[in-house]
Design a protein around this motif. Structure first.
Motif, PDB file in Angstrom:
ATOM      1  N   GLU A  54       0.581  -5.390  -6.817  1.00 20.39           N
ATOM      2  CA  GLU A  54       1.499  -5.888  -5.793  1.00 20.39           C
ATOM      3  C   GLU A  54       2.846  -6.290  -6.377  1.00 20.39           C
ATOM      4  O   GLU A  54       3.863  -6.297  -5.670  1.00 20.39           O
ATOM      5  CB  GLU A  54       0.904  -7.107  -5.073  1.00 20.39           C
ATOM      6  N   GLU A  75       5.866  -0.985  -3.249  1.00 25.30           N
ATOM      7  CA  GLU A  75       4.812  -1.529  -4.098  1.00 25.30           C
ATOM      8  C   GLU A  75       3.856  -0.432  -4.575  1.00 25.30           C
ATOM      9  O   GLU A  75       3.424   0.417  -3.800  1.00 25.30           O
ATOM     10  CB  GLU A  75       3.972  -2.552  -3.321  1.00 25.30           C
ATOM     11  N   LEU A  86       6.798  -2.544  -8.601  1.00 25.62           N
ATOM     12  CA  LEU A  86       7.530  -1.707  -7.653  1.00 25.62           C
ATOM     13  C   LEU A  86       7.941  -0.410  -8.340  1.00 25.62           C
ATOM     14  O   LEU A  86       7.988  -0.332  -9.571  1.00 25.62           O
ATOM     15  CB  LEU A  86       8.763  -2.442  -7.129  1.00 25.62           C
TER      16      LEU A  86
END
Length: 358
Positions: A206, A163, A209
């Motif tokens: 969050e 993340e 990625l």
């Protein structure tokens, strides 16, 4: 009570705790049910899970009919289970390796009994339906899915960088050159989504990625929805610090809420906190509605200009994505040539792509 990173509609600080063994071992699952009968009682969650498994079965059958070929039917025994990667609203995620090819993927495991309402079942169906048909270098791939009596499994692209949020927690502020590269890539992902009439609705660090070659991957389509030409969306969802004013006001919204979130995301990367961070949720909501936007002195003029043109109360006044990637801040800071070269490397890719698409 803080709003940013501490008290949101969905807690931003989800602990990456070890994942219970019942997610992967049949014997351990039996032991778990024997020791915890109240947690595993048959309930209406079975019928909710049936909505999902029926959808998966119908989707698999439809793909098989369309392709005219028999597709490999995955089971958990096809994989070597490795380290836990995290947990989300619908399940827990492990790093796994397919035994024959040695290809590494992320496997999300969802226990059917934990799908407690028809709304959650429909939301998961929507997530699977949307993400499984998206193919873009900046969007996390959903390669496939399978299920057994107790669990539903989603085969996801593995992003070795994890993340972006975890990194931002550690470094606090990103260099503008790095942040601009992420904004450029996120614009590419959103342009693709919006061309498919899909609104993400939950852009935040969050859900970003970092994949191979440092490529950004937009993930978590649990709140995504398909845009309609006739009716605007009205569901209140996402994370408080990132909510657009039209969503808070319940007046209906379209894909332009993603532009607002893009501005908030850009601000948080270069400042270290969301723009409407406050001591209480009520204050955060007030600041969002009144658009009381301020910048620290360290923020460059070009960055301020871009963010200010995305975080606009009137959705029609927000800078469109094709103009964002041509903004001076992006041009001066993002290494677009290197990013585009990495796209080409990814496009040449992977054994799992061939295995699931042939």
């Amino acid at each position: 009570m803080k709003s940013s990173s501490h008290s949101t509609l969905h807690n931003r600080n989800v602990e990456n705790r070890p994942i219970p063994s019942e997610y992967f071992s049949g014997n351990d699952y039996k032991k778990y049910t024997d020791e915890n009968p109240k947690q595993c009682q048959a309930s209406s969650s079975h019928s909710n899970a049936d909505l999902i498994t029926n959808h998966l079965n119908e989707t698999t059958a439809a793909v098989k009919t369309a392709n005219g070929t028999r597709q490999h039917q995955w089971t958990i025994n096809d994989f070597e289970v490795g380290a836990p990667l995290g947990r989300g609203r619908f399940g827990h995620v492990y790093c796994v390796r397919e035994k024959k090819s040695k290809y590494i993927v992320a496997l999300k495991a969802i226990i059917k009994d934990q799908i407690s309402t028809p709304r959650l079942a429909k939301q998961l169906i929507s997530e699977i339906s949307i993400q499984s048909r998206l193919k873009h270098p900046n969007i996390l791939r959903l390669y496939g899915f399978f299920h057994d009596d107790q669990r539903i499994f989603l085969l996801l692209e593995y992003a070795p960088g994890g993340e972006l949020y975890r990194r931002m927690q550690k470094e606090k502020i990103l260099r503008e050159s790095e942040a601009a590269g992420y904004v450029y890539q996120l614009c590419n992902a959103l342009s693709y989504l919006h061309s498919k009439q899909i609104i993400h609705r939950d852009i935040k660090p969050e859900n970003i990625l970092i994949g191979v070659y440092g490529i950004l991957k937009l993930a978590d389509f649990g709140w995504s929805a398909e845009r309609t030409e006739t009716n605007k969306r009205t569901t209140l969802c996402g994370t408080l610090d990132y909510l657009a004013p039209e969503m808070l006001n319940g007046s209906g919204y379209d894909e332009k809420i993603d532009l607002w979130c893009l501005g908030v995301f850009t601000y948080e990367m270069i400042v270290g906190k969301p723009p409407f961070d406050s001591q209480t949720q009520q204050d955060t909501i007030r600041l969002i509605r009144t658009n009381e936007l301020s910048f620290p002195q360290a923020a460059s003029n070009h960055a301020r200009d871009l963010i200010s043109q995305l975080i606009r109360r009137n959705p029609s006044e927000r800078m469109p994505l094709n103009e964002v990637i041509q903004h001076q801040w992006i041009i001066e800071n993002a290494n677009m040539k290197a990013i585009d070269e990495n796209y080409e490397k990814i496009n040449k890719s992977t054994l799992m792509n061939h295995k699931n698409e042939n």
